[in-house]
Design a protein around this motif. Sequence first.
Motif, mmCIF file in Angstrom:
data_model
loop_
_atom_site.group_PDB
_atom_site.id
_atom_site.type_symbol
_atom_site.label_atom_id
_atom_site.label_comp_id
_atom_site.label_asym_id
_atom_site.label_seq_id
_atom_site.Cartn_x
_atom_site.Cartn_y
_atom_site.Cartn_z
ATOM 1 N N ILE A 76 0.835 -1.258 0.094
ATOM 2 C CA ILE A 76 -0.075 0.018 0.140
ATOM 3 C C ILE A 76 0.797 1.245 0.205
ATOM 4 C CG2 ILE A 76 -1.659 1.444 1.445
ATOM 5 C CD1 ILE A 76 -3.049 -0.967 2.295
ATOM 6 N N LEU A 77 1.740 1.210 0.944
ATOM 7 C CA LEU A 77 2.683 2.355 1.049
ATOM 8 C C LEU A 77 3.766 2.657 -0.269
ATOM 9 C CD1 LEU A 77 3.823 1.790 4.667
ATOM 10 C CD2 LEU A 77 2.374 3.784 3.849
ATOM 11 N N GLU A 78 3.916 1.677 -0.836
ATOM 12 C CA GLU A 78 4.845 1.678 -2.145
ATOM 13 C C GLU A 78 3.863 1.928 -3.221
ATOM 14 O OE1 GLU A 78 7.822 1.224 -2.802
ATOM 15 O OE2 GLU A 78 9.021 -0.413 -1.575
ATOM 16 N N LEU A 79 2.776 1.614 -3.476
ATOM 17 C CA LEU A 79 1.857 2.036 -4.424
ATOM 18 C C LEU A 79 1.356 3.544 -4.492
ATOM 19 C CD1 LEU A 79 0.906 0.913 -6.991
ATOM 20 C CD2 LEU A 79 -1.139 0.453 -6.070
ATOM 21 N N LEU A 80 1.123 3.986 -3.042
ATOM 22 C CA LEU A 80 0.709 5.217 -2.936
ATOM 23 C C LEU A 80 1.709 6.275 -3.073
ATOM 24 C CD1 LEU A 80 -1.243 4.968 0.463
ATOM 25 C CD2 LEU A 80 -2.374 5.807 -1.598
ATOM 26 N N TYR A 81 2.851 5.931 -2.844
ATOM 27 C CA TYR A 81 4.198 6.906 -3.038
ATOM 28 C C TYR A 81 4.624 6.826 -4.534
ATOM 29 C CZ TYR A 81 8.858 9.100 -2.658
ATOM 30 O OH TYR A 81 9.993 9.784 -2.815
ATOM 31 N N ALA A 82 4.473 5.805 -4.985
ATOM 32 C CA ALA A 82 5.101 5.622 -6.404
ATOM 33 C C ALA A 82 4.250 6.262 -7.601
ATOM 34 C CB ALA A 82 5.281 3.808 -6.680
ATOM 35 N N THR A 83 2.917 6.286 -7.235
ATOM 36 C CA THR A 83 1.757 6.652 -8.170
ATOM 37 C C THR A 83 1.472 7.999 -7.834
ATOM 38 O OG1 THR A 83 0.076 5.257 -6.932
ATOM 39 C CG2 THR A 83 1.453 4.318 -9.014
ATOM 40 N N GLY A 84 1.229 8.393 -6.628
ATOM 41 C CA GLY A 84 0.536 9.516 -6.038
ATOM 42 C C GLY A 84 -0.901 9.511 -6.277
ATOM 43 N N ILE A 85 -1.618 8.250 -6.281
ATOM 44 C CA ILE A 85 -2.954 7.991 -6.526
ATOM 45 C C ILE A 85 -3.612 8.435 -5.102
ATOM 46 C CG2 ILE A 85 -2.644 6.417 -8.289
ATOM 47 C CD1 ILE A 85 -3.222 4.097 -6.407
ATOM 48 N N VAL A 88 -6.636 2.362 5.527
ATOM 49 C CA VAL A 88 -5.600 2.795 4.477
ATOM 50 C C VAL A 88 -4.832 3.992 5.441
ATOM 51 C CG1 VAL A 88 -4.680 3.718 2.627
ATOM 52 C CG2 VAL A 88 -6.332 1.838 2.426
ATOM 53 N N ARG A 89 -5.741 4.930 5.828
ATOM 54 C CA ARG A 89 -5.357 5.983 6.488
ATOM 55 C C ARG A 89 -4.789 5.766 7.694
ATOM 56 N NH1 ARG A 89 -10.525 8.164 4.889
ATOM 57 N NH2 ARG A 89 -10.246 9.597 3.191
ATOM 58 N N LYS A 90 -5.265 4.577 8.557
ATOM 59 C CA LYS A 90 -4.756 4.262 9.949
ATOM 60 C C LYS A 90 -3.185 3.540 9.558
ATOM 61 C CE LYS A 90 -5.541 1.435 13.812
ATOM 62 N NZ LYS A 90 -6.468 0.381 14.293
ATOM 63 N N ILE A 91 -3.225 2.896 8.538
ATOM 64 C CA ILE A 91 -1.913 2.290 8.251
ATOM 65 C C ILE A 91 -0.942 3.167 7.906
ATOM 66 C CG2 ILE A 91 -0.703 0.841 6.473
ATOM 67 C CD1 ILE A 91 -3.453 -0.707 6.293
ATOM 68 N N VAL A 92 -1.123 4.325 7.116
ATOM 69 C CA VAL A 92 -0.178 5.394 6.783
ATOM 70 C C VAL A 92 0.281 5.978 7.924
ATOM 71 C CG1 VAL A 92 0.311 7.455 5.267
ATOM 72 C CG2 VAL A 92 -1.169 5.340 4.423
ATOM 73 N N ALA A 93 -0.900 6.520 8.533
ATOM 74 C CA ALA A 93 -0.609 7.211 10.048
ATOM 75 C C ALA A 93 0.175 6.619 10.822
ATOM 76 C CB ALA A 93 -1.883 7.462 10.705
ATOM 77 N N GLU A 94 0.088 5.193 11.268
ATOM 78 C CA GLU A 94 1.038 4.428 12.151
ATOM 79 C C GLU A 94 2.381 4.417 11.476
ATOM 80 O OE1 GLU A 94 -1.213 0.851 12.802
ATOM 81 O OE2 GLU A 94 -2.625 1.845 14.309
ATOM 82 N N ALA A 95 2.558 4.162 10.209
ATOM 83 C CA ALA A 95 3.752 3.936 9.703
ATOM 84 C C ALA A 95 4.432 5.391 9.967
ATOM 85 C CB ALA A 95 3.721 3.491 8.276
ATOM 86 N N GLY A 96 3.904 6.223 9.399
ATOM 87 C CA GLY A 96 4.512 7.622 9.884
ATOM 88 C C GLY A 96 4.820 8.040 11.351
ATOM 89 N N ASP A 97 4.001 7.504 12.249
ATOM 90 C CA ASP A 97 4.317 7.738 13.761
ATOM 91 C C ASP A 97 5.677 7.054 14.126
ATOM 92 O OD1 ASP A 97 2.262 9.440 13.882
ATOM 93 O OD2 ASP A 97 0.828 8.114 14.730
ATOM 94 N N LEU A 98 5.714 5.796 13.560
ATOM 95 C CA LEU A 98 6.766 5.137 13.907
ATOM 96 C C LEU A 98 8.116 5.662 13.490
ATOM 97 C CD1 LEU A 98 7.678 1.996 14.886
ATOM 98 C CD2 LEU A 98 7.536 1.278 12.713
ATOM 99 N N HIS A 99 8.174 6.467 12.475
ATOM 100 C CA HIS A 99 9.409 6.907 11.977
ATOM 101 C C HIS A 99 9.489 8.430 12.324
ATOM 102 C CE1 HIS A 99 10.724 2.966 10.245
ATOM 103 N NE2 HIS A 99 9.213 3.015 9.738
ATOM 104 N N GLY A 100 8.507 8.771 13.185
ATOM 105 C CA GLY A 100 8.691 10.437 13.555
ATOM 106 C C GLY A 100 8.192 11.276 12.652
ATOM 107 N N VAL A 101 7.248 10.797 11.620
ATOM 108 C CA VAL A 101 6.668 11.719 10.772
ATOM 109 C C VAL A 101 4.935 11.844 11.286
ATOM 110 C CG1 VAL A 101 5.812 12.241 8.277
ATOM 111 C CG2 VAL A 101 7.867 10.897 9.032
ATOM 112 N N GLU A 102 4.796 12.838 11.786
ATOM 113 C CA GLU A 102 3.518 13.070 12.491
ATOM 114 C C GLU A 102 2.329 13.551 11.455
ATOM 115 O OE1 GLU A 102 3.884 16.097 15.376
ATOM 116 O OE2 GLU A 102 5.036 14.743 16.846
ATOM 117 N N THR A 103 1.121 12.978 11.869
ATOM 118 C CA THR A 103 -0.151 13.348 11.155
ATOM 119 C C THR A 103 0.145 13.035 9.635
ATOM 120 O OG1 THR A 103 0.434 15.599 10.778
ATOM 121 C CG2 THR A 103 -0.782 14.895 12.792
ATOM 122 N N LEU A 104 1.048 12.041 9.358
ATOM 123 C CA LEU A 104 1.046 11.318 8.070
ATOM 124 C C LEU A 104 -0.238 10.676 7.378
ATOM 125 C CD1 LEU A 104 2.660 11.243 5.293
ATOM 126 C CD2 LEU A 104 3.700 9.065 6.469
ATOM 127 N N GLY A 105 -0.526 11.238 6.143
ATOM 128 C CA GLY A 105 -1.927 10.483 5.547
ATOM 129 C C GLY A 105 -1.333 10.241 4.241
#
Length: 306
Positions: free
Chosen positions: A151-160, A233-250
């Motif tokens: 999910i993270l790979e595809l969102l970032y790779a495509t910007g969809i 999906v928003r929860k998955i992205v937000a938790e990944a961001g929090d884990l690496h110090g990127v707050e409120t990532l969506g």
Amino acid sequence: MGELDAKAGRTVCGSPLARTEELIADYAEHLRLVLGRSEATIRSYSSDLQLFAQEYPTLGEFELGNLRAWLGEQVRAGAARTTMARRIAAAKGFGAWLVAQGYLEVNPAARLAAPKVGRPLPKVVAQSQMAEVIDSPASRTEETFVRDRAILELLYATGIRVSELCGINVADLDLKRNTVRVRGKGNKQRVVPFGEPAARALQTLLQSRPAAAGPEEPVFCGVRGGRIGPRQVRKIVAEAGDLHGVETLGPHGLRHSAATHMLDGGADLRVVQELLGHSSLQTTQIYTHVSIAGLTEAYKQAHPRA
């Protein structure tokens, strides 16, 4: 125009006494079937118009003075500028439809002035930090790790958009050409390319399933096996961001970052417009401001005469 049907005890559509709520429901169908608006837009516009109808329930009350009084109440209640702009757009569209259908002779909402909405610069995640977020999602099991990374790979790779990602079926993927077909706003389809990291993540995801997925099955599934939803999906992205110090990532933050990084790498603005599915180049141009902001900051830090 219609009149009040005394025998039936009801209102004929077109009469000043016609119920606005009923007309709003018809307008929602027009947005869906004729204009092809997204379900999110239809819900928002319908909700906004229903708020007006609660105070002014008949068609004869859909006039400029009442509209201004209603909007004034919204401002005093603390409604945001973006909310006010949307409600004015809903009223204008509804009024234009009423005129086109012969319910009104003039659109009273046409004279409403929409507030100027400032467009804040989107938050962009640094490329090095983005790699950490994608490589190590905050998944709790091996199965969800494979899905979340794809999910993270595809969102970032495509910007969809997140809604576009959730709607992808197996048949929409072309892993030979590394492209995906998505359905954007207004049900418009476009084909978006992606790179090898996303292709590998998608192949791993599909191969991890206990049985071969059919062409019309969703690529991304939720915890119960059905199609994953935007909230998850928003929860998955937000938790990944929090884990690496990127707050409120969506998901939209990944979209912003993808667009900005492409422009920083030399991509043409119109290419980015096509990839993101923007109908107007003006929408895409906000990312040029982000790139310029980054360039200015780098100049201040590096140039001896900055």
